[in-house]
Motif scaffolding. Structure first.
Motif, PDB file in Angstrom:
ATOM      1  N   ASP A  17      -5.656   6.437  -1.625  1.00  0.00           N
ATOM      2  CA  ASP A  17      -6.880   6.195  -0.920  1.00  0.00           C
ATOM      3  C   ASP A  17      -6.778   6.600   0.543  1.00  0.00           C
ATOM      4  O   ASP A  17      -5.373   6.436   1.184  1.00  0.00           O
ATOM      5  CB  ASP A  17      -6.823   4.472  -0.759  1.00  0.00           C
ATOM      6  CG  ASP A  17      -7.938   3.818   0.004  1.00  0.00           C
ATOM      7  OD1 ASP A  17      -8.047   4.273   1.065  1.00  0.00           O
ATOM      8  OD2 ASP A  17      -8.397   2.808  -0.519  1.00  0.00           O
ATOM      9  N   GLU A  18      -7.699   7.149   1.255  1.00  0.00           N
ATOM     10  CA  GLU A  18      -7.575   7.640   2.640  1.00  0.00           C
ATOM     11  C   GLU A  18      -6.694   6.654   3.623  1.00  0.00           C
ATOM     12  O   GLU A  18      -6.044   7.097   4.457  1.00  0.00           O
ATOM     13  CB  GLU A  18      -8.759   8.189   3.182  1.00  0.00           C
ATOM     14  CG  GLU A  18      -9.148   9.677   2.688  1.00  0.00           C
ATOM     15  CD  GLU A  18      -8.159  10.745   3.227  1.00  0.00           C
ATOM     16  OE1 GLU A  18      -7.623  10.171   4.275  1.00  0.00           O
ATOM     17  OE2 GLU A  18      -7.767  11.609   2.356  1.00  0.00           O
ATOM     18  N   ARG A  19      -7.018   5.450   3.480  1.00  0.00           N
ATOM     19  CA  ARG A  19      -6.374   4.564   4.347  1.00  0.00           C
ATOM     20  C   ARG A  19      -4.856   4.424   4.376  1.00  0.00           C
ATOM     21  O   ARG A  19      -4.385   4.127   5.246  1.00  0.00           O
ATOM     22  CB  ARG A  19      -6.946   3.140   4.102  1.00  0.00           C
ATOM     23  CG  ARG A  19      -8.587   3.116   4.393  1.00  0.00           C
ATOM     24  CD  ARG A  19      -9.299   1.774   3.816  1.00  0.00           C
ATOM     25  NE  ARG A  19      -9.354   1.552   2.293  1.00  0.00           N
ATOM     26  CZ  ARG A  19     -10.163   0.868   1.664  1.00  0.00           C
ATOM     27  NH1 ARG A  19     -10.698   0.007   2.310  1.00  0.00           N
ATOM     28  NH2 ARG A  19     -10.008   0.844   0.464  1.00  0.00           N
ATOM     29  N   THR A  23      -6.700  11.432  -5.927  1.00  0.00           N
ATOM     30  CA  THR A  23      -8.058  11.528  -6.720  1.00  0.00           C
ATOM     31  C   THR A  23      -8.706  12.812  -6.622  1.00  0.00           C
ATOM     32  O   THR A  23      -9.330  13.479  -7.443  1.00  0.00           O
ATOM     33  CB  THR A  23      -9.247  10.352  -5.922  1.00  0.00           C
ATOM     34  OG1 THR A  23      -9.194  10.803  -4.670  1.00  0.00           O
ATOM     35  CG2 THR A  23      -8.556   9.255  -6.177  1.00  0.00           C
ATOM     36  N   TRP A  51       0.952  -1.216   0.039  1.00  0.00           N
ATOM     37  CA  TRP A  51      -0.050  -0.119   0.133  1.00  0.00           C
ATOM     38  C   TRP A  51       0.978   1.352  -0.002  1.00  0.00           C
ATOM     39  O   TRP A  51       0.364   2.479  -0.035  1.00  0.00           O
ATOM     40  CB  TRP A  51      -0.924   0.111   1.300  1.00  0.00           C
ATOM     41  CG  TRP A  51      -0.265  -0.170   2.460  1.00  0.00           C
ATOM     42  CD1 TRP A  51       0.019  -1.390   2.984  1.00  0.00           C
ATOM     43  CD2 TRP A  51       0.576   0.872   3.238  1.00  0.00           C
ATOM     44  NE1 TRP A  51       0.694  -1.205   4.403  1.00  0.00           N
ATOM     45  CE2 TRP A  51       1.116   0.265   4.389  1.00  0.00           C
ATOM     46  CE3 TRP A  51       0.798   1.884   3.113  1.00  0.00           C
ATOM     47  CZ2 TRP A  51       1.797   0.624   5.308  1.00  0.00           C
ATOM     48  CZ3 TRP A  51       1.660   2.747   3.815  1.00  0.00           C
ATOM     49  CH2 TRP A  51       2.114   2.292   5.092  1.00  0.00           C
TER      50      TRP A  51
END
Length: 170
Positions: free
Chosen positions: A133-135, A161, A110
């Motif tokens: 992705d915020e995660r 994004t 990630w």
């Protein structure tokens, strides 16, 4: 089986309650009713204090009267072990901290490759660059916090994004 003197000291009500809780077959017979909880922003030290003060093993995390998680003593063990001072170690310098964080990020699927950069000054880490992705933000912050010598992590990451959406609209 308890000694008779302890049963006398505790009284029949406490003994009966213990029996019902350990032998109950319906949830309300075995559950705890006086729930000790914490907010999502509570510190680990606060959670540990609650567990010790109330002699409990789990603390539900409640946000606006909704349970969003639970912290157990088992969850805290790795955190406490990492927080323990290492014997005869000196804090690494900023360059070593930066290299360790980058290596950690690049070792994760990630991690985003080279999209995340790291700046370190006096143990204060600033994460810059793009995430998709915020995660990834949370994981990158945790990865940085777990490197020895890190005192604080500043999040300057931006969600790619959002930038792409703006570019497409323009």
């Amino acid at each position: 089986m308890r000694p008779r003197w302890l049963e006398f000291d505790l009284g029949p009500g406490t003994i009966a309650d213990d029996y019902a809780r350990s032998n109950g077959r319906i949830i309300h017979e075995v559950m705890t009713t006086a729930v000790i909880s914490a907010a999502p922003g509570a510190s680990i030290a606060h959670i540990v204090n609650l567990m010790m003060q109330h002699r409990i093993n789990n603390v539900p995390i409640v946000d606006r009267e909704r349970v969003v998680g639970i912290i157990t003593r088992t969850d805290l063990l790795p955190v406490l072990i990492r927080a323990m001072p290492k014997e005869a170690t000196t804090p690494p310098d900023d360059d070593l901290i930066r290299k360790a964080i980058l290596a950690g990020l690049q070792g994760q699927s990630w991690g985003g490759g080279d999209l995340i950069d790291v700046r370190v000054s006096d143990g204060v880490v600033e994460l810059t660059g793009a995430i998709v992705d915020e995660r990834q933000r949370k994981a990158a912050i945790v990865a940085a916090e777990n490197v020895a010598g890190v005192g604080q992590v500043k999040d300057s990451l931006f969600l790619a994004t959002d930038t792409l959406s703006v570019m497409m609209v323009s």
